[in-house]
Design a protein around this motif. Structure first.
Motif, PDB file in Angstrom:
ATOM      1  N   SER A 174       1.092  -1.528  -0.082  1.00 33.02           N
ATOM      2  CA  SER A 174      -0.154   0.099   0.284  1.00 33.02           C
ATOM      3  C   SER A 174       0.392   1.499  -0.244  1.00 33.02           C
ATOM      4  CB  SER A 174      -1.180  -0.157   1.067  1.00 33.02           C
ATOM      5  OG  SER A 174      -0.319  -0.619   2.343  1.00 33.02           O
ATOM      6  N   SER A 175       0.403   1.789  -0.839  1.00 34.22           N
ATOM      7  CA  SER A 175       0.779   4.169  -0.582  1.00 34.22           C
ATOM      8  C   SER A 175       2.007   3.841  -0.982  1.00 34.22           C
ATOM      9  CB  SER A 175       0.794   3.885   0.342  1.00 34.22           C
ATOM     10  OG  SER A 175       0.041   4.181   0.993  1.00 34.22           O
ATOM     11  N   ASN A 176       2.086   2.891  -2.473  1.00 37.69           N
ATOM     12  CA  ASN A 176       3.621   3.113  -2.983  1.00 37.69           C
ATOM     13  C   ASN A 176       4.161   4.176  -4.326  1.00 37.69           C
ATOM     14  OD1 ASN A 176       5.789   0.848  -1.888  1.00 37.69           O
ATOM     15  ND2 ASN A 176       4.184   0.171  -0.962  1.00 37.69           N
ATOM     16  N   ARG A 177       2.288   3.827  -5.121  1.00 42.51           N
ATOM     17  CA  ARG A 177       2.364   5.451  -6.036  1.00 42.51           C
ATOM     18  C   ARG A 177       2.975   4.311  -7.657  1.00 42.51           C
ATOM     19  NH1 ARG A 177       4.294  11.163  -4.490  1.00 42.51           N
ATOM     20  NH2 ARG A 177       5.895   9.848  -4.715  1.00 42.51           N
ATOM     21  N   ALA A 228      -4.374   1.840 -16.597  1.00 42.11           N
ATOM     22  CA  ALA A 228      -3.300   0.443 -17.075  1.00 42.11           C
ATOM     23  C   ALA A 228      -2.786  -0.012 -16.071  1.00 42.11           C
ATOM     24  CB  ALA A 228      -1.760   1.688 -17.490  1.00 42.11           C
ATOM     25  N   GLY A 229      -2.779   0.614 -14.987  1.00 35.96           N
ATOM     26  CA  GLY A 229      -2.059  -0.493 -13.572  1.00 35.96           C
ATOM     27  C   GLY A 229      -2.819  -1.324 -13.919  1.00 35.96           C
ATOM     28  N   MET A 230      -4.064  -1.570 -13.971  1.00 31.79           N
ATOM     29  CA  MET A 230      -5.261  -2.896 -13.540  1.00 31.79           C
ATOM     30  C   MET A 230      -5.039  -3.578 -14.450  1.00 31.79           C
ATOM     31  SD  MET A 230      -6.817  -3.380 -10.769  1.00 31.79           S
ATOM     32  CE  MET A 230      -6.413  -4.870 -11.111  1.00 31.79           C
ATOM     33  N   LEU A 288      -3.617 -10.075   0.106  1.00 30.10           N
ATOM     34  CA  LEU A 288      -2.188  -8.950  -0.921  1.00 30.10           C
ATOM     35  C   LEU A 288      -3.313  -7.754  -0.599  1.00 30.10           C
ATOM     36  CD1 LEU A 288      -0.668  -7.986  -2.775  1.00 30.10           C
ATOM     37  CD2 LEU A 288      -2.382  -8.879  -5.078  1.00 30.10           C
ATOM     38  N   ASP A 289      -2.782  -6.532  -0.296  1.00 29.84           N
ATOM     39  CA  ASP A 289      -2.914  -5.016  -0.179  1.00 29.84           C
ATOM     40  C   ASP A 289      -2.246  -3.678  -1.538  1.00 29.84           C
ATOM     41  OD1 ASP A 289      -2.970  -2.521   0.662  1.00 29.84           O
ATOM     42  OD2 ASP A 289      -2.343  -3.257   2.669  1.00 29.84           O
ATOM     43  N   LEU A 290      -2.869  -3.679  -2.134  1.00 33.30           N
ATOM     44  CA  LEU A 290      -2.614  -2.410  -3.491  1.00 33.30           C
ATOM     45  C   LEU A 290      -2.806  -1.554  -2.882  1.00 33.30           C
ATOM     46  CD1 LEU A 290      -2.571  -5.255  -6.376  1.00 33.30           C
ATOM     47  CD2 LEU A 290      -0.332  -4.007  -4.857  1.00 33.30           C
ATOM     48  N   VAL A 291      -3.369  -0.754  -1.584  1.00 31.78           N
ATOM     49  CA  VAL A 291      -4.317   0.478  -1.599  1.00 31.78           C
ATOM     50  C   VAL A 291      -3.311   1.343  -2.243  1.00 31.78           C
ATOM     51  CG1 VAL A 291      -4.459   2.016   0.487  1.00 31.78           C
ATOM     52  CG2 VAL A 291      -4.943  -0.581   0.362  1.00 31.78           C
ATOM     53  N   PHE A 292      -4.237   2.238  -1.875  1.00 30.95           N
ATOM     54  CA  PHE A 292      -3.605   3.786  -2.790  1.00 30.95           C
ATOM     55  C   PHE A 292      -1.982   3.681  -4.101  1.00 30.95           C
ATOM     56  CE2 PHE A 292      -2.017   7.942  -0.728  1.00 30.95           C
ATOM     57  CZ  PHE A 292      -1.918   8.682  -2.326  1.00 30.95           C
ATOM     58  N   ASN A 293      -2.461   3.232  -5.579  1.00 31.43           N
ATOM     59  CA  ASN A 293      -1.015   2.857  -5.701  1.00 31.43           C
ATOM     60  C   ASN A 293      -1.944   3.046  -7.730  1.00 31.43           C
ATOM     61  OD1 ASN A 293       1.218   1.570  -5.174  1.00 31.43           O
ATOM     62  ND2 ASN A 293      -0.788   0.432  -4.307  1.00 31.43           N
ATOM     63  N   TYR A 294      -2.720   4.008  -7.530  1.00 29.36           N
ATOM     64  CA  TYR A 294      -3.002   4.698  -8.894  1.00 29.36           C
ATOM     65  C   TYR A 294      -3.609   3.779  -9.967  1.00 29.36           C
ATOM     66  CZ  TYR A 294      -1.325   8.779  -6.365  1.00 29.36           C
ATOM     67  OH  TYR A 294      -0.992  10.472  -5.197  1.00 29.36           O
ATOM     68  N   LEU A 295      -4.041   2.638  -9.695  1.00 31.25           N
ATOM     69  CA  LEU A 295      -4.259   1.271 -11.021  1.00 31.25           C
ATOM     70  C   LEU A 295      -4.985   1.648 -11.296  1.00 31.25           C
ATOM     71  CD1 LEU A 295      -3.621  -1.821  -8.664  1.00 31.25           C
ATOM     72  CD2 LEU A 295      -1.932  -0.603  -9.929  1.00 31.25           C
ATOM     73  N   GLY A 296      -5.864   2.760 -11.495  1.00 34.06           N
ATOM     74  CA  GLY A 296      -7.271   3.121 -12.458  1.00 34.06           C
ATOM     75  C   GLY A 296      -6.848   4.453 -13.111  1.00 34.06           C
ATOM     76  N   ALA A 297      -5.051   5.187 -13.081  1.00 28.30           N
ATOM     77  CA  ALA A 297      -5.247   5.627 -13.439  1.00 28.30           C
ATOM     78  C   ALA A 297      -4.928   5.699 -14.829  1.00 28.30           C
ATOM     79  CB  ALA A 297      -3.951   6.848 -12.502  1.00 28.30           C
ATOM     80  N   ILE A 328      -8.814   2.796  -2.747  1.00 32.92           N
ATOM     81  CA  ILE A 328      -8.677   4.604  -3.340  1.00 32.92           C
ATOM     82  C   ILE A 328      -7.461   4.043  -4.354  1.00 32.92           C
ATOM     83  CG2 ILE A 328      -7.318   5.880  -2.570  1.00 32.92           C
ATOM     84  CD1 ILE A 328      -6.986   5.143   0.475  1.00 32.92           C
ATOM     85  N   ASN A 329      -8.003   3.541  -5.092  1.00 29.35           N
ATOM     86  CA  ASN A 329      -7.049   3.694  -6.850  1.00 29.35           C
ATOM     87  C   ASN A 329      -7.617   3.981  -7.819  1.00 29.35           C
ATOM     88  OD1 ASN A 329      -4.449   1.733  -6.670  1.00 29.35           O
ATOM     89  ND2 ASN A 329      -5.703   0.307  -5.263  1.00 29.35           N
ATOM     90  N   GLU A 330      -8.252   4.807  -8.046  1.00 31.32           N
ATOM     91  CA  GLU A 330      -9.071   5.557  -8.990  1.00 31.32           C
ATOM     92  C   GLU A 330     -10.038   4.458  -9.766  1.00 31.32           C
ATOM     93  OE1 GLU A 330      -6.864   8.274 -10.597  1.00 31.32           O
ATOM     94  OE2 GLU A 330      -6.224   9.068  -8.716  1.00 31.32           O
ATOM     95  N   LEU A 331     -10.701   3.361  -9.504  1.00 33.44           N
ATOM     96  CA  LEU A 331     -11.367   2.583 -10.021  1.00 33.44           C
ATOM     97  C   LEU A 331     -12.318   2.732 -10.362  1.00 33.44           C
ATOM     98  CD1 LEU A 331      -9.699  -0.615  -8.091  1.00 33.44           C
ATOM     99  CD2 LEU A 331      -9.131   0.125 -10.154  1.00 33.44           C
ATOM    100  N   ASP A 332     -12.056   2.876 -12.156  1.00 34.77           N
ATOM    101  CA  ASP A 332     -13.462   3.476 -12.456  1.00 34.77           C
ATOM    102  C   ASP A 332     -14.128   2.368 -13.775  1.00 34.77           C
ATOM    103  OD1 ASP A 332     -12.080   3.547 -15.258  1.00 34.77           O
ATOM    104  OD2 ASP A 332     -12.059   6.168 -15.172  1.00 34.77           O
ATOM    105  N   ALA A 333     -14.621   1.839 -14.960  1.00 40.48           N
ATOM    106  CA  ALA A 333     -15.383   1.480 -15.194  1.00 40.48           C
ATOM    107  C   ALA A 333     -14.493   0.772 -16.224  1.00 40.48           C
ATOM    108  CB  ALA A 333     -16.243   2.243 -16.321  1.00 40.48           C
ATOM    109  N   GLU A 334     -13.373   1.580 -16.302  1.00 38.88           N
ATOM    110  CA  GLU A 334     -11.992   0.796 -17.460  1.00 38.88           C
ATOM    111  C   GLU A 334     -11.343  -0.436 -16.542  1.00 38.88           C
ATOM    112  OE1 GLU A 334      -9.772   2.326 -20.955  1.00 38.88           O
ATOM    113  OE2 GLU A 334     -10.428   4.202 -19.773  1.00 38.88           O
ATOM    114  N   GLY A 335     -11.446   0.184 -15.644  1.00 37.98           N
ATOM    115  CA  GLY A 335     -11.098  -0.476 -13.542  1.00 37.98           C
ATOM    116  C   GLY A 335     -11.672  -1.863 -13.491  1.00 37.98           C
TER     117      GLY A 335
END
Length: 324
Positions: free
Chosen positions: A161-164, A199-201, A186-195, A221-228
């Motif tokens: 978590s929190s590794n951007r 692309a990250g997801m 598995l903890d992937l909190v706050f890593n911008y995976l949906g930005a 907290i990964n900005e996951l929307d429809a694409e994510g």
């Protein structure tokens, strides 16, 4: 003949919260002032030195008390060994293969130590890498760490978590993650995976599908929307043993609930779920309507978190069918 030197000096005991019985980890140094130690401490040091040697060779001790001490001190929620002491420890004959947990929290020195010692950590089960900025500078940290992670195949809990991480960090992590098939959490909190178009997801989805023993997945907290959500959904189809799925503080309800619509079918197959956290996803009426049929299949659900989703009366329409 060289006289043995105490690895942790008596003067450091207060700093490391070690007891007098812990001034016993030995290396050789001809300049250590043994005359300043009491006879009792010298005897203790020699006894512990023999214990270290025996444990390292596997001659006698099935599980060294020293390993238990290090595990306790390295928990992260109480006393944490400083990187310099762990560095000392890496140079002595110690049964590192029995170390079960390692915490690296905002600590580059310890992160480097982990990478250097990883071949020795064959028994590691829990690894916490919270807030080490592994996604910075084009994910240089994750690119360096990924080969190490891939060899820690005994891991059961991994916290990142929190590794951007972003897209570059996720892409670097994915091949290593595929090998960690024993992961339970598995903890992937706050890593911008949906930005950036998720692309990250998208980079991680295939790797996640390999973790079929996963029981806890935290993607807050990964900005996951429809694409994510669309990228995540196929992976969830393989994670049928999930018990806790945490998706709070994302954007699954935006664009008319598009994210929830993409996830709903996959969610409905996670029949072992006990907790589903969707707090603060802007679900609204359309997102709630997409979620409702999935909830009807989750008969073992014990905790459903839907606060801050602009649900209003739609919450009633969700809850009523799930009780029948």
């Amino acid at each position: 003949r060289k006289a043995p030197k105490l690895l942790i000096h008596p003067g450091d005991i207060k700093e490391t919260a070690l007891t007098e019985d812990d001034i016993t980890l030995l290396i050789y140094d001809p300049h250590f002032p043994w005359e300043k130690l009491s006879a009792k401490d010298r005897a203790t040091a020699l006894r512990e030195a023999r214990e270290i040697a025996a444990a390292a060779k596997g001659d006698s001790l099935p599980y060294s008390p020293l390993v238990q001490k290090i595990n306790k001190l390295n928990r992260g929620d109480s006393v944490v060994l400083e990187g310099k002491y762990l560095d000392y420890l890496s140079h002595i004959p110690f049964p590192w293969g029995r170390l079960e947990q390692f915490y690296v929290i905002s600590d580059k020195a310890r992160l480097n130590l982990l990478m250097g010692m990883s071949p020795l950590l064959t028994g590691l089960q829990r690894l916490n890498l919270w807030r080490n900025d592994l996604g910075a500078d084009g994910a240089a940290g994750m690119k360096a760490l990924a080969p190490v992670l891939g060899h820690l195949t005994g891991l059961q809990t991994l916290t990142l978590s929190s590794n951007r991480l972003g897209a570059a960090g996720a892409a670097a992590l994915a091949p290593a993650l595929e090998r960690l098939t024993g992961l339970h959490s598995l903890d992937l909190v706050f890593n911008y995976l949906g930005a950036a178009g998720a692309a990250g997801m998208k980079a991680l989805a295939r790797a996640l599908a390999h973790l079929t023993g996963l029981k806890v997945l935290d993607l807050r907290i990964n900005e996951l929307d429809a694409e994510g959500a669309a990228a995540l959904a196929p992976a969830l189809g393989h994670l049928t043993g999930l018990q806790r799925l945490i998706l709070g503080y994302n954007q699954l309800g935006t664009d008319g609930g598009a994210g929830m619509k993409a996830l709903a079918l996959a969610l409905g197959h996670l029949t072992g779920l006990r907790e589903l956290d969707l707090i603060n996803n802007e679900l609204g009426t359309e997102g709630a309507a997409a979620l409702a049929p999935a909830l009807m299949n989750l008969t073992g659900l014990q905790r459903l978190i839907l606060e801050r989703n602009h649900l209003g009366l739609s919450l009633i329409h969700i809850s009523e069918p799930t009780r029948r």
